[in-house]
Design a protein around this motif. Structure first.
Motif, PDB file in Angstrom:
ATOM      1  N   UNK A 130       0.843  -1.197   0.000  1.00 40.24           N
ATOM      2  CA  UNK A 130       0.000   0.000   0.000  1.00 40.24           C
ATOM      3  C   UNK A 130       0.884   1.254   0.000  1.00 40.24           C
ATOM      4  N   UNK A 131       1.911   1.265   0.844  1.00 38.63           N
ATOM      5  CA  UNK A 131       2.807   2.429   0.920  1.00 38.63           C
ATOM      6  C   UNK A 131       3.473   2.690  -0.432  1.00 38.63           C
ATOM      7  N   UNK A 132       3.927   1.626  -1.066  1.00 35.44           N
ATOM      8  CA  UNK A 132       4.601   1.795  -2.356  1.00 35.44           C
ATOM      9  C   UNK A 132       3.631   2.263  -3.436  1.00 35.44           C
ATOM     10  N   UNK A 133       2.435   1.655  -3.474  1.00 34.96           N
ATOM     11  CA  UNK A 133       1.451   2.011  -4.502  1.00 34.96           C
ATOM     12  C   UNK A 133       0.952   3.444  -4.352  1.00 34.96           C
ATOM     13  N   UNK A 134       0.906   3.920  -3.116  1.00 34.35           N
ATOM     14  CA  UNK A 134       0.414   5.278  -2.860  1.00 34.35           C
ATOM     15  C   UNK A 134       1.543   6.304  -2.815  1.00 34.35           C
ATOM     16  N   UNK A 135       2.733   5.893  -3.215  1.00 32.22           N
ATOM     17  CA  UNK A 135       3.871   6.799  -3.367  1.00 32.22           C
ATOM     18  C   UNK A 135       4.350   7.380  -2.036  1.00 32.22           C
ATOM     19  N   UNK A 136       4.315   6.586  -0.975  1.00 31.77           N
ATOM     20  CA  UNK A 136       4.916   7.001   0.297  1.00 31.77           C
ATOM     21  C   UNK A 136       6.395   6.653   0.257  1.00 31.77           C
ATOM     22  N   UNK A 137       7.234   7.627   0.543  1.00 29.47           N
ATOM     23  CA  UNK A 137       8.679   7.394   0.539  1.00 29.47           C
ATOM     24  C   UNK A 137       9.198   6.941   1.898  1.00 29.47           C
ATOM     25  N   UNK A 138       8.435   7.263   2.952  1.00 33.25           N
ATOM     26  CA  UNK A 138       8.881   6.955   4.310  1.00 33.25           C
ATOM     27  C   UNK A 138       7.715   6.423   5.137  1.00 33.25           C
ATOM     28  N   UNK A 139       7.961   5.348   5.852  1.00 34.25           N
ATOM     29  CA  UNK A 139       6.998   4.799   6.806  1.00 34.25           C
ATOM     30  C   UNK A 139       7.608   4.872   8.198  1.00 34.25           C
ATOM     31  N   UNK A 140       6.879   5.467   9.135  1.00 33.59           N
ATOM     32  CA  UNK A 140       7.288   5.455  10.548  1.00 33.59           C
ATOM     33  C   UNK A 140       6.421   4.421  11.240  1.00 33.59           C
ATOM     34  N   UNK A 141       7.017   3.297  11.641  1.00 32.75           N
ATOM     35  CA  UNK A 141       6.280   2.198  12.264  1.00 32.75           C
ATOM     36  C   UNK A 141       6.371   2.308  13.779  1.00 32.75           C
ATOM     37  N   UNK A 142       5.227   2.213  14.437  1.00 33.62           N
ATOM     38  CA  UNK A 142       5.137   2.419  15.889  1.00 33.62           C
ATOM     39  C   UNK A 142       4.568   1.186  16.589  1.00 33.62           C
ATOM     40  N   UNK A 143       5.224   0.795  17.677  1.00 36.07           N
ATOM     41  CA  UNK A 143       4.791  -0.342  18.494  1.00 36.07           C
ATOM     42  C   UNK A 143       4.848  -1.657  17.712  1.00 36.07           C
ATOM     43  N   UNK A 144       5.643  -1.725  16.681  1.00 35.90           N
ATOM     44  CA  UNK A 144       5.799  -2.955  15.908  1.00 35.90           C
ATOM     45  C   UNK A 144       7.005  -2.796  14.983  1.00 35.90           C
ATOM     46  N   UNK A 145       7.424  -3.903  14.381  1.00 39.48           N
ATOM     47  CA  UNK A 145       8.456  -3.836  13.349  1.00 39.48           C
ATOM     48  C   UNK A 145       9.816  -4.372  13.726  1.00 39.48           C
ATOM     49  N   UNK A 155      10.129  -3.579   1.391  1.00 37.39           N
ATOM     50  CA  UNK A 155       9.930  -2.135   1.264  1.00 37.39           C
ATOM     51  C   UNK A 155      11.115  -1.476   0.557  1.00 37.39           C
ATOM     52  N   UNK A 156      12.335  -1.875   0.920  1.00 37.99           N
ATOM     53  CA  UNK A 156      13.527  -1.300   0.283  1.00 37.99           C
ATOM     54  C   UNK A 156      13.519  -1.560  -1.225  1.00 37.99           C
ATOM     55  N   UNK A 157      13.119  -2.780  -1.618  1.00 39.71           N
ATOM     56  CA  UNK A 157      13.054  -3.119  -3.045  1.00 39.71           C
ATOM     57  C   UNK A 157      12.023  -2.262  -3.774  1.00 39.71           C
ATOM     58  N   UNK A 158      10.978  -1.865  -3.021  1.00 36.31           N
ATOM     59  CA  UNK A 158       9.902  -1.067  -3.617  1.00 36.31           C
ATOM     60  C   UNK A 158      10.144   0.434  -3.474  1.00 36.31           C
ATOM     61  N   UNK A 159      11.300   0.803  -2.894  1.00 36.56           N
ATOM     62  CA  UNK A 159      11.644   2.210  -2.780  1.00 36.56           C
ATOM     63  C   UNK A 159      11.035   2.928  -1.598  1.00 36.56           C
ATOM     64  N   UNK A 160      10.708   2.175  -0.547  1.00 41.14           N
ATOM     65  CA  UNK A 160      10.097   2.757   0.650  1.00 41.14           C
ATOM     66  C   UNK A 160      11.047   2.582   1.831  1.00 41.14           C
ATOM     67  N   UNK A 161      11.372   3.683   2.518  1.00 44.33           N
ATOM     68  CA  UNK A 161      12.221   3.629   3.713  1.00 44.33           C
ATOM     69  C   UNK A 161      11.376   3.431   4.966  1.00 44.33           C
ATOM     70  N   UNK A 162      11.970   2.811   5.978  1.00 44.04           N
ATOM     71  CA  UNK A 162      11.281   2.579   7.248  1.00 44.04           C
ATOM     72  C   UNK A 162      12.084   3.175   8.402  1.00 44.04           C
ATOM     73  N   UNK A 163      11.365   3.775   9.343  1.00 45.82           N
ATOM     74  CA  UNK A 163      11.882   4.076  10.679  1.00 45.82           C
ATOM     75  C   UNK A 163      11.067   3.211  11.633  1.00 45.82           C
ATOM     76  N   UNK A 164      11.730   2.354  12.384  1.00 40.78           N
ATOM     77  CA  UNK A 164      11.062   1.463  13.335  1.00 40.78           C
ATOM     78  C   UNK A 164      11.123   2.076  14.727  1.00 40.78           C
ATOM     79  N   UNK A 165       9.971   2.214  15.366  1.00 44.24           N
ATOM     80  CA  UNK A 165       9.890   2.669  16.770  1.00 44.24           C
ATOM     81  C   UNK A 165       9.193   1.561  17.555  1.00 44.24           C
ATOM     82  N   UNK A 166       9.936   0.738  18.260  1.00 52.38           N
ATOM     83  CA  UNK A 166       9.349  -0.417  18.927  1.00 52.38           C
ATOM     84  C   UNK A 166       9.889  -0.532  20.352  1.00 52.38           C
ATOM     85  N   UNK A 167       9.216  -1.345  21.155  1.00 52.50           N
ATOM     86  CA  UNK A 167       9.704  -1.568  22.531  1.00 52.50           C
ATOM     87  C   UNK A 167       9.707  -3.050  22.869  1.00 52.50           C
TER      88      UNK A 167
END
Length: 574
Positions: A130-145, A155-167
């Motif tokens: 979904x992120x790649x199809x909707x042209x999101x360049x960055x995903x900030x993931x919270x409480x998971x990942x 995601x990297x192959x599809x050109x989408x970067x991730x920031x993981x925020x998890x505990x």
């Protein structure tokens, strides 16, 4: 259920006397504070008067600088950012927090919550695509990942970067994200390791505010979201969590966001909100959407701009929660019947139950109900997307995550922490998993884990129970894991004025050495508790048998008058 009473250790007398003299409290209170890590005046000052200035520098967290730089890059290039979070209270509050903060000055944002039933827990392939199809360049993931290695690679192959925020506890390998923020990383020097998922999101926006030279007061409006995540996710209320919860409670009681105001009105909470109100009244309502329908509704409620729209959304969430309670009650009943029918498993050290048509949204609650009745590490499984998927809950001090990890050869995936975890496996592997999990638990569990323990702070005489004492106890809040409410033992008493409430609860007064308590004692669910049908608790109380109780001291408000009450946790007769 039979409880073990355990007296907390007594600190050496010189230390107790020194602290008591420094802060002018009696030995009972001084010893209680020492057991909570407070041993001198400075520590007592920080404990009783927590300050937001005590929060740690967010840039102490590994990868924080990389995370901030990537967000700045996205803003500078007008790239679309997707705020992605789990569907429980911690995840939805985290999404509401980061989304609301960034939306204050950057419009190219959306939020995304995975569907519990179609996508499952954590970062999903569907969410990445979904992120790649909707042209999101960055995903900030919270409480998971923290374990989403293959999804972040996709995601990297599809050109989408991730920031993981998890505990949650990391595995041996970390995802190849731009930044992985998790204080539990072995290479992370961040001083406090027990933040909630929303707490990690807060450190991200705190770092961003510091980077941009913003006044930290811009962050205060998000503290109500933080305290709800801390309470609902049952993380320790120590260190930073205690500071954030302290100020979060002030925020939610005095200037809550419209979404919380609406939930408070729907919940009919008419007193100051405490941690237990969040755990039992606010949290379940936020959770309900993700359990039965879609958690997007909870985020929309939490980011509501006005009370009118928030009230409409809270009504829907409340109705879903009522349906959730019905599922909970029915499935819990089935689970109890299943356990009772399994003769060969009566002496087992664990419980693993599977039924293909149980509602996935409430199996975690059912696991907790089973522990309340049978008190052993429990996993409840149901079928979803042709797989057995489940929720695990544990007893005090038993690490269920590690026990599940030993069975990883039978699992497709798993994740979680010491007291709660989730897992997925093939349906045909459930019997093998049940047997192996039981073997692992049996080899690890100790006798102290087999019965619930009530830890006692001290023994009190009736004449010590007064407002002067209670007013100091109140200042020890907020209470929760790591900073529990004070529990006291009162010995060699008998009861007067015994009343049965709603056929199962008890109200009575107690007498010690001829002195009758001013506080009323309330014992919930204890009216008919007994090993012998003729010796129920109410009969023994009315027969003036001598007994000891362990209880918490509470304040009750009725018709603008306040009074002290003793909430009885257990009774033991001579």
């Amino acid at each position: 259920m039979e409880y073990v009473w355990k007296q907390k250790p007594k600190a050496p007398q010189p230390i107790v006397e020194k602290l008591g003299k420094e802060i002018n409290v009696n030995p009972t209170l001084a010893n209680m504070l020492i057991n909570r890590g407070v041993e001198n005046f400075e520590q007592a000052k920080d404990y009783f008067r927590p300050s937001l200035s005590q929060l740690h520098d967010p840039f102490l967290m590994q990868d924080m600088r990389a995370a901030i730089d990537r967000i700045e890059e996205a803003i500078a290039k007008d790239q679309k950012i997707l705020i992605y979070g789990d569907y429980d209270v911690d995840g939805t509050t985290a999404v509401a927090l980061v989304y609301s903060f960034l939306m204050g000055f950057y419009p190219h944002l959306e939020f995304y919550i995975p569907d519990r039933y179609k996508e499952g827990y954590g970062i999903s392939e569907r969410g990445v695509r979904y992120a790649a199809e909707q042209d999101f360049s960055l995903v900030i993931a919270l409480d998971c990942g923290i374990k989403a290695i293959d999804k972040v690679d996709l995601a990297k192959k599809l050109g989408v970067d991730f920031i993981i925020c998890d505990h949650h506890t990391p595995g041996e390998q970390l995802p190849e994200a731009v930044a992985v923020l998790d204080a539990k990383r072995s290479d992370c020097a961040y001083p406090y390791k027990e933040l909630s998922g929303c707490g990690v999101g807060f450190k991200l926006i705190q770092a961003f505010a510091k980077h941009r030279g913003m006044d930290e007061s811009v962050l205060y409006s998000y503290l109500d979201l933080l305290v709800v995540s801390i309470a609902a996710d049952i993380v320790p209320i120590t260190g930073e969590n205690r500071i954030l919860a302290y100020y979060g409670l002030d925020r939610i009681n005095n200037t809550p966001r419209p979404g919380f105001k609406a939930l408070i009105l729907r919940s009919k909470i008419e007193k100051d909100i405490g941690i237990s109100d969040i755990v039992f009244k606010i949290g379940p309502r936020i959770n309900a959407s993700g359990r039965l329908e879609h958690a997007k509704a909870s985020v929309e409620l939490l980011i509501s701009a006005d009370l009118e729209s928030a009230m409409e959304r809270a009504k829907v969430v409340d109705e879903v929660n009522a349906t959730r309670r019905n599922f909970d009650e029915n499935i819990t009943k089935e689970a109890f019947e299943m356990i009772a029918a399994r003769e060969t498993e009566r002496e087992w050290s664990s419980t693993v139950l599977f039924k293909e048509d149980w509602h996935k949204g409430v199996i975690g609650i059912v696991a907790s109900r089973c522990i309340e009745k049978y008190y052993r590490p429990t996993i409840i499984l149901t079928e979803s997307n042709a797989k057995a998927t489940g929720s695990a809950r544990s007893v005090v001090d038993f690490n269920i995550y590690e026990a599940i990890a030993e069975c990883s050869d039978l699992l497709d995936q798993f994740g979680g922490h010491k007291y709660a975890a989730g897992l997925t496996l093939s349906v045909d592997k459930v019997p093998a998993f049940q047997a192996k999990f039981e073997s692992v638990v049996k080899s690890r569990i100790e006798e102290i884990h087999r019965k619930p323990v009530i830890e006692i702070d001290d023994e009190l005489l009736l004449d010590q129970i007064n407002y002067k004492f209670y007013n100091i106890l109140k200042q020890m809040a907020p209470f929760g894991p790591g900073n529990p409410e004070a529990v006291f033992r009162i010995s060699n008493v008998y009861a007067e004025d015994v009343v049965v409430l709603k056929e199962k609860h008890l109200r009575f007064k107690i007498v010690q050495d001829g002195q009758v308590t001013t506080p009323v004692c309330l014992a919930f669910g204890m009216a008919d508790r007994a090993k012998d049908p003729d010796l129920t608790t109410v009969n023994m109380l009315r027969g003036r048998m001598r007994f000891d109780i362990v209880a918490e001291m509470r304040e009750n408000f009725f018709r603008d008058k306040s009074s002290l009450q003793l909430y009885v946790k257990d009774i033991k007769f001579d």
